[in-house]
Design a protein around this motif. Structure first.
Motif, PDB file in Angstrom:
ATOM      1  N   UNK A  61       0.828  -1.207   0.000  1.00  0.00           N
ATOM      2  CA  UNK A  61       0.000   0.000   0.000  1.00  0.00           C
ATOM      3  C   UNK A  61       0.864   1.259   0.000  1.00  0.00           C
ATOM      4  N   UNK A  62       2.140   1.074   0.260  1.00  0.00           N
ATOM      5  CA  UNK A  62       3.067   2.209   0.382  1.00  0.00           C
ATOM      6  C   UNK A  62       2.545   3.243   1.359  1.00  0.00           C
ATOM      7  N   UNK A 100      -0.210   7.532   7.634  1.00  0.00           N
ATOM      8  CA  UNK A 100      -1.625   7.641   7.979  1.00  0.00           C
ATOM      9  C   UNK A 100      -1.755   7.728   9.490  1.00  0.00           C
ATOM     10  N   UNK A 115      -6.398  -3.560  13.279  1.00  0.00           N
ATOM     11  CA  UNK A 115      -7.115  -4.646  12.583  1.00  0.00           C
ATOM     12  C   UNK A 115      -7.754  -4.137  11.310  1.00  0.00           C
ATOM     13  N   UNK A 116      -8.413  -3.002  11.435  1.00  0.00           N
ATOM     14  CA  UNK A 116      -9.124  -2.469  10.278  1.00  0.00           C
ATOM     15  C   UNK A 116      -8.138  -2.073   9.182  1.00  0.00           C
ATOM     16  N   UNK A 117      -7.147  -1.290   9.530  1.00  0.00           N
ATOM     17  CA  UNK A 117      -6.156  -0.854   8.543  1.00  0.00           C
ATOM     18  C   UNK A 117      -5.542  -2.043   7.824  1.00  0.00           C
ATOM     19  N   UNK A 118      -5.168  -3.038   8.603  1.00  0.00           N
ATOM     20  CA  UNK A 118      -4.481  -4.188   8.018  1.00  0.00           C
ATOM     21  C   UNK A 118      -5.446  -4.995   7.158  1.00  0.00           C
ATOM     22  N   UNK A 119      -6.661  -5.172   7.671  1.00  0.00           N
ATOM     23  CA  UNK A 119      -7.680  -5.885   6.900  1.00  0.00           C
ATOM     24  C   UNK A 119      -8.007  -5.174   5.601  1.00  0.00           C
ATOM     25  N   UNK A 120      -8.036  -3.889   5.657  1.00  0.00           N
ATOM     26  CA  UNK A 120      -8.345  -3.113   4.467  1.00  0.00           C
ATOM     27  C   UNK A 120      -7.142  -2.976   3.544  1.00  0.00           C
ATOM     28  N   UNK A 121      -5.997  -3.529   3.940  1.00  0.00           N
ATOM     29  CA  UNK A 121      -4.729  -3.374   3.195  1.00  0.00           C
ATOM     30  C   UNK A 121      -4.379  -1.914   3.004  1.00  0.00           C
ATOM     31  N   UNK A 122      -4.709  -1.117   3.994  1.00  0.00           N
ATOM     32  CA  UNK A 122      -4.499   0.311   3.859  1.00  0.00           C
ATOM     33  C   UNK A 122      -3.053   0.679   4.142  1.00  0.00           C
ATOM     34  N   UNK A 143      -0.170 -11.651  16.119  1.00  0.00           N
ATOM     35  CA  UNK A 143      -1.201 -12.528  15.566  1.00  0.00           C
ATOM     36  C   UNK A 143      -1.561 -12.111  14.140  1.00  0.00           C
ATOM     37  N   UNK A 144      -1.641 -10.814  13.908  1.00  0.00           N
ATOM     38  CA  UNK A 144      -1.973 -10.330  12.566  1.00  0.00           C
ATOM     39  C   UNK A 144      -0.777 -10.444  11.618  1.00  0.00           C
ATOM     40  N   UNK A 145       0.411 -10.627  12.195  1.00  0.00           N
ATOM     41  CA  UNK A 145       1.644 -10.594  11.412  1.00  0.00           C
ATOM     42  C   UNK A 145       1.784  -9.281  10.672  1.00  0.00           C
TER      43      UNK A 145
END
Lengths: 349, 349
Positions: A61-62, A100, A115-122, A143-145
């Motif tokens: 996502x840079x 961000x 969680x949200x940022x990572x899930x959204x690949x943001x 856990x999220x790595x």
DNA sequence: CTCCACCACTTATCCGGTTCAGTGAATTCT
DNA sequence: AGAATTCACTGAACCGGATAAGTGGTGGAG
């Protein structure tokens, strides 16, 4: 006004989308002549690759994320975070990574944001500040790595990289300096007590005081705000055996402490010496200018950003020590005035 | 650990991708029972929609950009920007928009950042601070048709929304207040002279001074830093007809000015009254606490964020006036001590 | 002269969502 | 009862890049 895509470039250059992609990314597969033609067209029409499309086809996502978990009124005055952000930026901008930001209320909300940022690949990674003991964020990040760098240790961060400065050494140096000046009653106004680096400092402070035979050493917990710092100072100074020197965990509280001392009619540094942790322009602005524990906060941030980018690139990064704070003596520290002795000449009005 | 997609949910629910999309977005086209089943599965496996994929299919990026165009050392101490950022955040977080930050060196680089962000579809809009005269950024933003809100006017921003506070009124009020206290020689240490709001303040300051017959009114340009503010103060105070009151364009310079006055043996407020623009905890921390022009900066930022989100939604937003700064009198302002008269008792040591 | 390697591309597929155009079944209307 | 409409959903196209696989032409080796 429609924003141009590689399809537009392809049409104008009379080639396929794929060729344009190869050309713009410096991949082999196009002749040098064609590449230059394509690059020229891209320049001309002001092409920028759609970051969403890129991210969707597997690229990163840079962008990196930073959450700030302090009340707004603390953030606005603390020069620390802005310094840190400037430092991050200097590294990130050079590699055209975006930063961000999110202000959150609690560590629990903070992990939700991760969680949200990572899930959204943001984002590709996060910078974590204000490490606590048994920090929930650490487990979640593992856990999220999610690539991360932790600031505010040293502490147990498992496989996650951390960067810290030797606060214990700095406070030891400071106490020794004050003792060398002749101080025996030294107090400390600390930051938020559940932060790990506060605990590190507190432990080191009491260890060095004990080793030097200073039995009256006391730490008053506070919260980095001027109001609390002022209150803590007042509490320390109304006692009978008031300290002759106070070490503050940040500059804001130190400035507030200075104001309280002056308001109570105490001369600084004659009656009370003051040391601020983290040197900011604030410290040299006030009168007398404050002796401070100077760190290059921007460089600290830049260092953290470099480590994070390395972690994102898959490099193994571990436990890095940044430069420790060093003492910058200014007008707020001096030998304590002997009780009963004449006040030394003060340059004050 | 692979992050779940709607395809995963679809497989587990035994429906198609499309149905999952409808269900999760509250669109019609699925039965209530199915919707609940899908939502439950999404919850269970911790699904977050990939923002890149969303943005790619026409949706917005759900992010806004902010560039800060001041040297790092100014950013770190100025409480203003952090206050502003906190304000933005409070609105953005509520609608789960991300804030993307970039520190830049020059306005020219700033427009490059805008171009890139917009071209990359990284952001849906930007917040522009520090409006200048004939600002290059305005043209570029209009040309790109990038939704924006400008802070720091009032000025000519064409079709772009702006939000500003009545600085002219605030400075007029301040001068009248000082004159009412008996001051006749009032000076001002301003911020960066090419910023539009600095010019507005300067113009209003000289107008009100002229209208009140204060012919010695002088504005010394500065740059918001403590060092420059201190220097400017020193220059003002070494003259023979030194001012009896100084208005500073920010709190940092005011605090520095206070230190300079004290260092020169002048009593504040007896010999010199001080007014700071923008109230921050800093102003109440020092001794004496500074009379300040108080604005709710976070609310100002929140307001700007609301306007920007409205502009992004395609609503027509125009020229909005935010609450003006109002005077908060504290210990740093008083009637000027008459030359030759006895000094009033000072509570200082 | 043939075969193969290589170059400079093109074509097609994929990423993970959104959305539009169907489709079969159930329901409503006449 | 037959036609029309609605409902609940499916299948496929699409967004804009990256990239693997395929293609035709050229050059050199055997």
């Amino acid at each position: 006004m429609k924003r141009p895509t590689i399809a537009d470039i392809a049409r104008r250059a009379g080639v396929s989308k794929g060729a344009v992609s190869y050309a713009l990314n410096g991949q082999p597969g196009v002749s040098e002549a064609t590449r230059q033609r394509i690059v020229a067209i891209a320049q001309e029409i002001g092409f920028n690759p759609n970051s969403a499309a890129r991210a969707l086809s597997g690229a990163s996502a840079r962008a990196v994320g930073l959450t700030l978990c302090r009340p707004a009124r603390m953030l606005s005055i603390e020069p620390f975070f802005m310094g840190l952000i400037s430092g991050f930026e200097s590294e990130l901008a050079a590699r055209s990574y975006a930063l961000t930001l999110q202000v959150v209320a609690t560590p629990e909300l903070e992990v939700e944001v991760y969680r949200r940022w990572w899930g959204e690949r943001r984002i590709d990674g996060v910078i974590v500040t204000d490490l606590r003991e048994n920090d929930v964020r650490i487990q979640v990040l593992q856990q999220l790595q999610l690539p991360a760098v932790v600031i505010g240790g040293p502490g147990d961060t498992g496989r996650i990289a951390q960067i810290w400065s030797d606060d214990a050494g700095a406070i030891t140096e400071t106490v020794r300096y004050l003792v060398a000046l002749g101080h025996r009653r030294i107090a400390r106004v600390s930051g938020l007590p559940d932060l790990l680096h506060t605990q590190t400092r507190t432990r080191a402070f009491h260890e060095v005081c004990a080793s030097l035979g200073l039995n009256e050493a006391v730490t008053v917990p506070s919260d980095y705000t001027g109001e609390e710092g002022g209150r803590a100072t007042r509490r320390l100074l109304i006692g009978n055996d008031r300290p002759t020197a106070i070490i503050y965990d940040n500059d804001v509280m130190a400035v507030a402490g200075l104001a309280v001392a002056q308001e109570m009619g105490l001369a600084v540094p004659g009656d009370l010496s003051i040391v601020a942790w983290d040197d900011s322009p604030l410290c040299s602005l006030v009168h007398p200018p404050l002796t401070a524990l100077t760190r290059d906060i921007a460089e600290y941030g830049a260092h953290a950003a470099r480590e994070l980018l390395a972690a994102i690139d898959g490099k193994q990064v571990g436990n890095v020590e940044a430069g420790a704070a060093h003492l910058t003596p200014r007008g707020s520290t001096a030998p304590p005035r002997q009780p009963g002795s004449a006040a030394p000449a003060q340059p004050e009005p």
